[in-house]
Design a protein around this motif. Structure first.
Motif, PDB file in Angstrom:
ATOM      1  N   ARG A 117      56.757 -99.327  23.324  1.00 10.45           N
ATOM      2  CA  ARG A 117      55.970 -99.613  22.448  1.00 10.45           C
ATOM      3  C   ARG A 117      55.853-100.190  21.202  1.00 10.45           C
ATOM      4  O   ARG A 117      56.412-100.437  19.673  1.00 10.45           O
ATOM      5  CB  ARG A 117      56.450 -98.556  21.426  1.00 10.45           C
TER       6      ARG A 117
ATOM      7  N   GLU B  43      47.810 -93.936   9.133  1.00 13.79           N
ATOM      8  CA  GLU B  43      48.350 -93.065   9.972  1.00 13.79           C
ATOM      9  C   GLU B  43      49.827 -93.140   8.187  1.00 13.79           C
ATOM     10  O   GLU B  43      49.107 -93.532   7.387  1.00 13.79           O
ATOM     11  CB  GLU B  43      50.065 -94.229  10.372  1.00 13.79           C
TER      12      GLU B  43
ATOM     13  N   GLU C  12      52.680-100.704  10.560  1.00 16.39           N
ATOM     14  CA  GLU C  12      53.105 -99.316  11.066  1.00 16.39           C
ATOM     15  C   GLU C  12      54.180 -99.389  12.135  1.00 16.39           C
ATOM     16  O   GLU C  12      54.851 -99.780  11.243  1.00 16.39           O
ATOM     17  CB  GLU C  12      51.567 -98.924  12.295  1.00 16.39           C
ATOM     18  N   MET C  13      55.003 -97.246  12.043  1.00 13.37           N
ATOM     19  CA  MET C  13      55.593 -97.435  12.231  1.00 13.37           C
ATOM     20  C   MET C  13      56.135 -98.219  13.413  1.00 13.37           C
ATOM     21  O   MET C  13      57.446 -97.725  13.290  1.00 13.37           O
ATOM     22  CB  MET C  13      55.714 -95.466  12.923  1.00 13.37           C
ATOM     23  N   ARG C  14      55.724 -98.662  14.684  1.00 16.09           N
ATOM     24  CA  ARG C  14      55.750 -98.823  15.927  1.00 16.09           C
ATOM     25  C   ARG C  14      56.799-100.284  15.212  1.00 16.09           C
ATOM     26  O   ARG C  14      57.792-100.794  15.655  1.00 16.09           O
ATOM     27  CB  ARG C  14      55.130 -98.870  16.556  1.00 16.09           C
ATOM     28  N   ALA C  15      56.334-100.483  14.017  1.00 19.14           N
ATOM     29  CA  ALA C  15      57.053-102.133  13.196  1.00 19.14           C
ATOM     30  C   ALA C  15      58.192-101.932  12.759  1.00 19.14           C
ATOM     31  O   ALA C  15      58.826-103.185  13.013  1.00 19.14           O
ATOM     32  CB  ALA C  15      56.030-102.956  12.328  1.00 19.14           C
ATOM     33  N   ALA C  16      58.018-100.753  12.613  1.00 15.60           N
ATOM     34  CA  ALA C  16      59.787-100.295  11.151  1.00 15.60           C
ATOM     35  C   ALA C  16      60.984 -99.805  12.286  1.00 15.60           C
ATOM     36  O   ALA C  16      61.583 -99.301  11.570  1.00 15.60           O
ATOM     37  CB  ALA C  16      59.369 -99.492  10.233  1.00 15.60           C
ATOM     38  N   HIS C  17      59.910 -99.392  14.081  1.00 18.65           N
ATOM     39  CA  HIS C  17      61.123 -98.387  14.346  1.00 18.65           C
ATOM     40  C   HIS C  17      62.813 -98.858  14.136  1.00 18.65           C
ATOM     41  O   HIS C  17      62.982-100.723  14.234  1.00 18.65           O
ATOM     42  CB  HIS C  17      60.905 -99.064  15.938  1.00 18.65           C
TER      43      HIS C  17
ATOM     44  N   PRO D 162      43.917-105.460  18.974  1.00 21.69           N
ATOM     45  CA  PRO D 162      43.158-105.105  20.121  1.00 21.69           C
ATOM     46  C   PRO D 162      41.991-105.056  19.894  1.00 21.69           C
ATOM     47  O   PRO D 162      41.324-104.847  21.204  1.00 21.69           O
ATOM     48  CB  PRO D 162      44.281-103.932  20.380  1.00 21.69           C
TER      49      PRO D 162
ATOM     50  N   LEU E   1      58.811 -91.437  16.816  1.00 17.24           N
ATOM     51  CA  LEU E   1      58.674 -93.156  16.552  1.00 17.24           C
ATOM     52  C   LEU E   1      59.597 -93.156  14.936  1.00 17.24           C
ATOM     53  O   LEU E   1      60.314 -94.189  14.650  1.00 17.24           O
ATOM     54  CB  LEU E   1      57.601 -93.617  15.761  1.00 17.24           C
TER      55      LEU E   1
ATOM     56  N   LYS F 226      60.627-100.990  20.160  1.00 20.26           N
ATOM     57  CA  LYS F 226      60.764-100.289  21.321  1.00 20.26           C
ATOM     58  C   LYS F 226      60.175-101.022  22.810  1.00 20.26           C
ATOM     59  O   LYS F 226      58.850-101.038  21.928  1.00 20.26           O
ATOM     60  CB  LYS F 226      61.161 -99.361  20.831  1.00 20.26           C
TER      61      LYS F 226
ATOM     62  N   TYR G 116      57.213 -97.080   4.405  1.00 19.84           N
ATOM     63  CA  TYR G 116      56.978 -98.705   3.608  1.00 19.84           C
ATOM     64  C   TYR G 116      56.520 -97.851   2.637  1.00 19.84           C
ATOM     65  O   TYR G 116      55.088 -97.171   2.205  1.00 19.84           O
ATOM     66  CB  TYR G 116      55.610 -98.772   4.400  1.00 19.84           C
TER      67      TYR G 116
ATOM     68  N   TYR H 214      53.321 -92.939   7.261  1.00 17.90           N
ATOM     69  CA  TYR H 214      55.169 -92.500   7.937  1.00 17.90           C
ATOM     70  C   TYR H 214      55.644 -91.970   8.160  1.00 17.90           C
ATOM     71  O   TYR H 214      55.633 -90.837   6.783  1.00 17.90           O
ATOM     72  CB  TYR H 214      55.486 -93.302   6.993  1.00 17.90           C
TER      73      TYR H 214
ATOM     74  N   ILE I 107      51.160-102.864  17.007  1.00 18.87           N
ATOM     75  CA  ILE I 107      50.294-103.563  16.892  1.00 18.87           C
ATOM     76  C   ILE I 107      49.629-103.899  15.332  1.00 18.87           C
ATOM     77  O   ILE I 107      48.786-105.222  15.528  1.00 18.87           O
ATOM     78  CB  ILE I 107      49.129-102.459  17.276  1.00 18.87           C
TER      79      ILE I 107
ATOM     80  N   PHE J 211      45.892 -99.462   8.104  1.00 21.40           N
ATOM     81  CA  PHE J 211      45.719 -98.671   8.851  1.00 21.40           C
ATOM     82  C   PHE J 211      46.689 -98.048   8.511  1.00 21.40           C
ATOM     83  O   PHE J 211      47.431 -96.573   9.017  1.00 21.40           O
ATOM     84  CB  PHE J 211      45.502 -98.281  10.053  1.00 21.40           C
TER      85      PHE J 211
END
Lengths: 256, 324
Positions: A64, B258, A71-76, B106, B322, A61, B203, B260, A67, B54
């Motif tokens: 987005r 997090e 994580e969720m952003r990687a699985a969009h 980061p 998301l 995305k 996941y 999911y 990081i 995380f």
């Protein structure tokens, strides 16, 4: 020399050009993921991205960007979430054409160190985060491409610690270690593109980025480089490539 | 490379099997409190932590283990994040077995890890990500090792003392990735019934293998479901109840990491935490963090109050956005 693009943009664009259509790529977060996403949008619509956290076929995305690799952003909008072990086993089976990597140190045989600086593993001068999946990507993908800034402190004759094996001591050392396939095919840096001599497996200058000289490359490399019979000059990033790339990372989180 | 890190109990498949055979494998009630669950972790244990970096970290359980002032633990986790830093800072771990440790790009290379590992206070035994996964998988299979193509030719082989094996059919050299049987597994899941049958969304990470590999399995769950819900969707059960020793109902049990689809990691919190480490040094900053977030609030709800409902709600909204 000022250029209308950053080092990260140059690496992402040069990296994306390596990826052919109808293939699969193991991509880490940051520049590798941007390279893969750019290739998918431009010339490789049938490229499947695989991410180490257990993700197959995500749609990144814009704005987005993930990081971490899990994580969720990687699985969009991913197509499958198979679990980490099984994701790597796709690569062990031979389903992964490309793997992208970076590293703190890289040597003349393409081996990469992301573990420790110093000679004693248990008492390191600098403890780095570690392999993560880099060792597995380097061991198991059909072809590995290293994307890195070109600095003398990174390009060392021998890495302090082989985290991720490329050609090990050169020649058929990789084969003898039990890896009859794969290996680093290309090193894409901020100065040029490098390959490896098919016999000795020593690093070889294949192409220079526009405006970069051989002397500049030698100055920033801590070991003697071989040279291809005719050293090419790469096409600079096009306006089109830059525009697409910048849309993916509008906050310039990874593009610098 | 020096340290003969592998200890026999890690891959003793006969011993690990006898341990399981001797233990009750009840289909009965597993619900209990966090302190009762964490009391099953003893000094010197090899503790496997589920999730990854995380993502779905069982932080409520980790916090309770730290509150119990456990010592000389070995932490085993595929990618290690702030939970590993807190365990180092609290003096709870002497060895960390992992593929990678830091929070994420980061936030740079973990200064806490550097401090404790470079000084020799904690040994960081590095395995590749696949190798750690296969160590749990071999243990889950009840065998002493699995052949694989990971780590060959690299210096990682010597770190953990992995051996190679010749393929009896072709003669090729293969990695003999040794099983790793943890004493205790700490896991956090999305849904479980009171008998310990667990469902995970998103996941899967390595949790199902870890639950099969460990001698004792402690689980926290976001949501408690009925027995009927389990039986209506048995295909969704990834850990059967008879594997589970203790279950605790802990909403937000992984926060600020997090879970999911339920809440996103709190990146601002990571930023505040690392700024404090930059300003005050790893030992002082982590000690302060432990005092504020681990030792002072006795209940998990008191801990969550430190973040506040507004922040929790914001992270929930982001997760929904998301994963929609």
């Amino acid at each position: 020399m000022t250029q209308p693009f950053t080092s990260a943009e140059l690496l992402a664009i040069m990296g994306s050009r390596v990826l052919r259509d109808d293939t699969t790529v193991f991509a880490g977060v940051g520049v590798p993921l941007l390279a893969a996403a750019l290739a998918q949008q431009r010339h490789a619509p049938n490229l499947t991205m695989v991410i180490e956290g257990g993700i197959i076929g995500p749609r990144i995305k814009p704005g987005r960007l993930p990081i971490s690799t899990n994580e969720m952003r990687a699985a969009h909008r991913a197509q499958m979430l198979p679990g980490i072990t099984d994701t790597f086993l796709f690569a062990q089976r031979g389903f992964l054409d490309y793997g992208f990597m970076g590293g703190a140190q890289i040597d003349q045989y393409g081996n990469v160190n992301t573990s420790v600086l110093g000679t004693d593993y248990w008492k390191p001068k600098v403890r780095l985060p570690g392999t993560g999946g880099a060792n597995d990507i380097a061991s198991l993908c059909k072809e590995v491409i290293i994307l890195t800034a070109h600095e003398k402190r990174r390009f060392v004759p021998r890495v302090d610690f082989v985290t991720s094996p490329a050609w090990l001591d050169g020649g058929d050392a990789r084969r003898r270690a039990g890896l009859p396939f794969g290996g680093v095919s290309r090193v894409v840096t901020t100065l040029g593109v490098f390959g490896f001599d098919p016999q000795t497996r020593r690093m070889r200058l294949d192409a220079l980025h526009p405006g970069v000289s051989r002397e500049q490359v030698r100055e920033h490399t801590g070991f003697p480089l071989l040279e291809a019979p005719s050293v090419a000059v790469t096409e600079p990033p096009s306006a089109d490539e830059l525009a697409m790339l910048r849309t993916l990372d509008p906050e310039r989180r990874f593009l610098g | 490379m020096g340290d003969p890190a592998l200890r026999g109990a890690e891959w003793d498949f006969v011993g690990a099997r006898r341990r399981l055979e001797a233990k009750p494998k009840s289909a009965g009630e597993k619900l209990t409190s966090l302190d009762d669950a964490a009391a099953r972790v003893v000094d010197g244990d090899r503790v496997a932590v589920g999730g990854c970096l995380f993502s779905r970290t069982p932080l409520a359980l980790v916090r309770e283990v730290l509150r119990a002032r456990r010592r000389a633990l070995t932490l085993v986790r595929n990618l290690t994040c702030t939970e590993g830093e807190l365990m180092m800072g609290a003096g709870a771990v002497e060895r960390v077995m992992t593929a990678w440790m830091s929070i994420g790009l980061p936030w740079g290379v973990s200064k806490v890890m550097r401090h404790y590992v470079e000084s020799g206070a904690v040994a960081l035994e590095e395995w590749s990500h696949l190798a750690l996964g296969l160590r749990f998988r071999a243990a889950a299979m009840g065998v002493p090792f699995v052949p694989a193509l990971t780590m060959l030719g690299s210096d990682l082989v010597a770190v953990g003392g992995m051996k190679t094996v010749a393929d009896p059919y072709s003669g090729e050299t293969l990695a003999a990735v040794p099983a790793l049987f943890p004493d205790v597994a700490l896991l956090h899941v999305h849904r479980a019934d009171r008998f310990g049958n667990c469902q995970i969304d998103g996941y899967p990470h390595m949790d199902a293998d870890i639950a099969r590999a460990a001698a004792t399995v402690l689980v926290t769950t976001e949501e408690l479901m009925t027995d009927d819900e389990t039986r209506r969707h048995p295909d969704r059960t990834v850990i059967p109840g008879f594997l589970v020793d203790a279950l605790v109902h802990v909403p937000f049990g992984a926060f600020p990491h997090e879970c999911y689809g339920l809440y996103e990691a709190d990146f601002d919190h990571f930023g505040d935490y690392t700024s404090s480490i930059d300003a005050r040094g790893p030992e002082a900053a982590v000690a302060d963090y432990l005092a504020r977030y681990v030792y002072a609030p006795s209940a998990w709800d008191d801990y969550l109050d430190l973040f506040g409902g507004e922040r929790l709600a914001k992270q929930q909204n982001q997760a929904r956005e998301l994963t929609q």
